[in-house]
Write a protein that holds these residues in place. Structure first.
Motif, PDB file in Angstrom:
ATOM      1  N   ALA A   1       0.860  -1.189   0.000  1.00  0.00           N
ATOM      2  CA  ALA A   1       0.000   0.000   0.000  1.00  0.00           C
ATOM      3  C   ALA A   1       0.891   1.232   0.000  1.00  0.00           C
ATOM      4  O   ALA A   1       1.993   1.214   0.546  1.00  0.00           O
ATOM      5  CB  ALA A   1      -0.909   0.000   1.225  1.00  0.00           C
ATOM      6  N   ARG A   2       0.419   2.289  -0.607  1.00  0.00           N
ATOM      7  CA  ARG A   2       1.169   3.547  -0.663  1.00  0.00           C
ATOM      8  C   ARG A   2       0.314   4.632  -0.029  1.00  0.00           C
ATOM      9  O   ARG A   2      -0.847   4.801  -0.383  1.00  0.00           O
ATOM     10  CB  ARG A   2       1.493   3.888  -2.112  1.00  0.00           C
ATOM     11  CG  ARG A   2       2.234   5.203  -2.275  1.00  0.00           C
ATOM     12  CD  ARG A   2       2.717   5.381  -3.676  1.00  0.00           C
ATOM     13  NE  ARG A   2       3.971   4.650  -3.770  1.00  0.00           N
ATOM     14  CZ  ARG A   2       4.779   4.684  -4.819  1.00  0.00           C
ATOM     15  NH1 ARG A   2       4.443   5.377  -5.883  1.00  0.00           N
ATOM     16  NH2 ARG A   2       5.892   4.011  -4.832  1.00  0.00           N
ATOM     17  N   ARG A   3       0.906   5.367   0.912  1.00  0.00           N
ATOM     18  CA  ARG A   3       0.222   6.473   1.572  1.00  0.00           C
ATOM     19  C   ARG A   3       1.068   7.734   1.407  1.00  0.00           C
ATOM     20  O   ARG A   3       2.292   7.686   1.514  1.00  0.00           O
ATOM     21  CB  ARG A   3       0.041   6.204   3.072  1.00  0.00           C
ATOM     22  CG  ARG A   3      -0.795   4.986   3.389  1.00  0.00           C
ATOM     23  CD  ARG A   3      -2.259   5.219   3.030  1.00  0.00           C
ATOM     24  NE  ARG A   3      -3.065   4.094   3.402  1.00  0.00           N
ATOM     25  CZ  ARG A   3      -3.452   3.126   2.577  1.00  0.00           C
ATOM     26  NH1 ARG A   3      -3.100   3.151   1.320  1.00  0.00           N
ATOM     27  NH2 ARG A   3      -4.196   2.131   3.010  1.00  0.00           N
ATOM     28  N   THR A   4       0.413   8.862   1.166  1.00  0.00           N
ATOM     29  CA  THR A   4       1.093  10.144   1.009  1.00  0.00           C
ATOM     30  C   THR A   4       0.472  11.158   1.959  1.00  0.00           C
ATOM     31  O   THR A   4      -0.743  11.200   2.102  1.00  0.00           O
ATOM     32  CB  THR A   4       0.980  10.639  -0.452  1.00  0.00           C
ATOM     33  OG1 THR A   4       1.546   9.656  -1.315  1.00  0.00           O
ATOM     34  CG2 THR A   4       1.698  11.952  -0.657  1.00  0.00           C
ATOM     35  N   PHE A   5       1.321  11.950   2.625  1.00  0.00           N
ATOM     36  CA  PHE A   5       0.815  12.988   3.513  1.00  0.00           C
ATOM     37  C   PHE A   5       1.778  14.175   3.519  1.00  0.00           C
ATOM     38  O   PHE A   5       2.919  14.067   3.093  1.00  0.00           O
ATOM     39  CB  PHE A   5       0.580  12.453   4.940  1.00  0.00           C
ATOM     40  CG  PHE A   5       1.752  11.763   5.543  1.00  0.00           C
ATOM     41  CD1 PHE A   5       2.617  12.449   6.397  1.00  0.00           C
ATOM     42  CD2 PHE A   5       1.997  10.420   5.303  1.00  0.00           C
ATOM     43  CE1 PHE A   5       3.689  11.816   6.955  1.00  0.00           C
ATOM     44  CE2 PHE A   5       3.082   9.780   5.879  1.00  0.00           C
ATOM     45  CZ  PHE A   5       3.936  10.471   6.713  1.00  0.00           C
ATOM     46  N   LEU A   6       1.319  15.314   3.994  1.00  0.00           N
ATOM     47  CA  LEU A   6       2.085  16.554   4.017  1.00  0.00           C
ATOM     48  C   LEU A   6       2.506  16.872   5.452  1.00  0.00           C
ATOM     49  O   LEU A   6       1.675  16.880   6.357  1.00  0.00           O
ATOM     50  CB  LEU A   6       1.249  17.708   3.466  1.00  0.00           C
ATOM     51  CG  LEU A   6       1.939  19.060   3.382  1.00  0.00           C
ATOM     52  CD1 LEU A   6       3.056  19.028   2.354  1.00  0.00           C
ATOM     53  CD2 LEU A   6       0.938  20.145   3.025  1.00  0.00           C
ATOM     54  N   VAL A   7       3.798  17.137   5.645  1.00  0.00           N
ATOM     55  CA  VAL A   7       4.327  17.529   6.952  1.00  0.00           C
ATOM     56  C   VAL A   7       4.793  18.971   6.818  1.00  0.00           C
ATOM     57  O   VAL A   7       5.566  19.304   5.913  1.00  0.00           O
ATOM     58  CB  VAL A   7       5.496  16.614   7.374  1.00  0.00           C
ATOM     59  CG1 VAL A   7       6.087  17.084   8.690  1.00  0.00           C
ATOM     60  CG2 VAL A   7       5.032  15.173   7.460  1.00  0.00           C
TER      61      VAL A   7
END
Length: 116
Positions: free
Chosen positions: A107-113
């Motif tokens: 699975a691939r997850r993307t988020f902004l920090v």
């Protein structure tokens, strides 16, 4: 991270000289060990103001042979009927134990920090 002459030096300043980052030319990204991720994300957010992080990780789906092989409407499985009666016949289920089925995938997850 955007191209810069000092990217490798930045990684070493952030994570230490013993770290051996690898450049993935196909994906146009750096690859580091998971243990360094938090420090790297914090360093990138500090350097650029924010950083978009993409993580690939192994997932495991569970189901039950009684669900997969069912010929009736009753199902108490965590798949909520998605695989009921063999509906997901294309999945690569591996039978473990007496009735448990598992499927392993990525699975691939993307988020902004954002910098604090």
């Amino acid at each position: 991270m955007p191209y810069a002459e000092d990217n490798r030096a930045f990684i070493h300043r952030t994570l230490g000289d013993l770290v051996r980052p690898e450049r993935n030319q196909a994906e146009k990204c750096w690859e580091i060990a998971r243990t360094h991720m938090r420090a790297m994300v914090e360093g990138l957010a500090e350097r650029y103001g924010s950083v978009e992080v993409t993580i690939d990780f192994r997932t495991t789906s569970k189901c039950d042979t009684r669900c997969r092989d069912a010929g009736h409407d009753d199902c108490d499985c965590q798949c909520l009927g998605e695989n009921h009666g063999g509906a997901a016949y294309w999945r690569g289920w591996i039978e473990v134990g007496e009735t448990t089925l598992v499927e392993v995938g990525i699975a691939r997850r993307t988020f902004l920090v954002v910098r604090r």
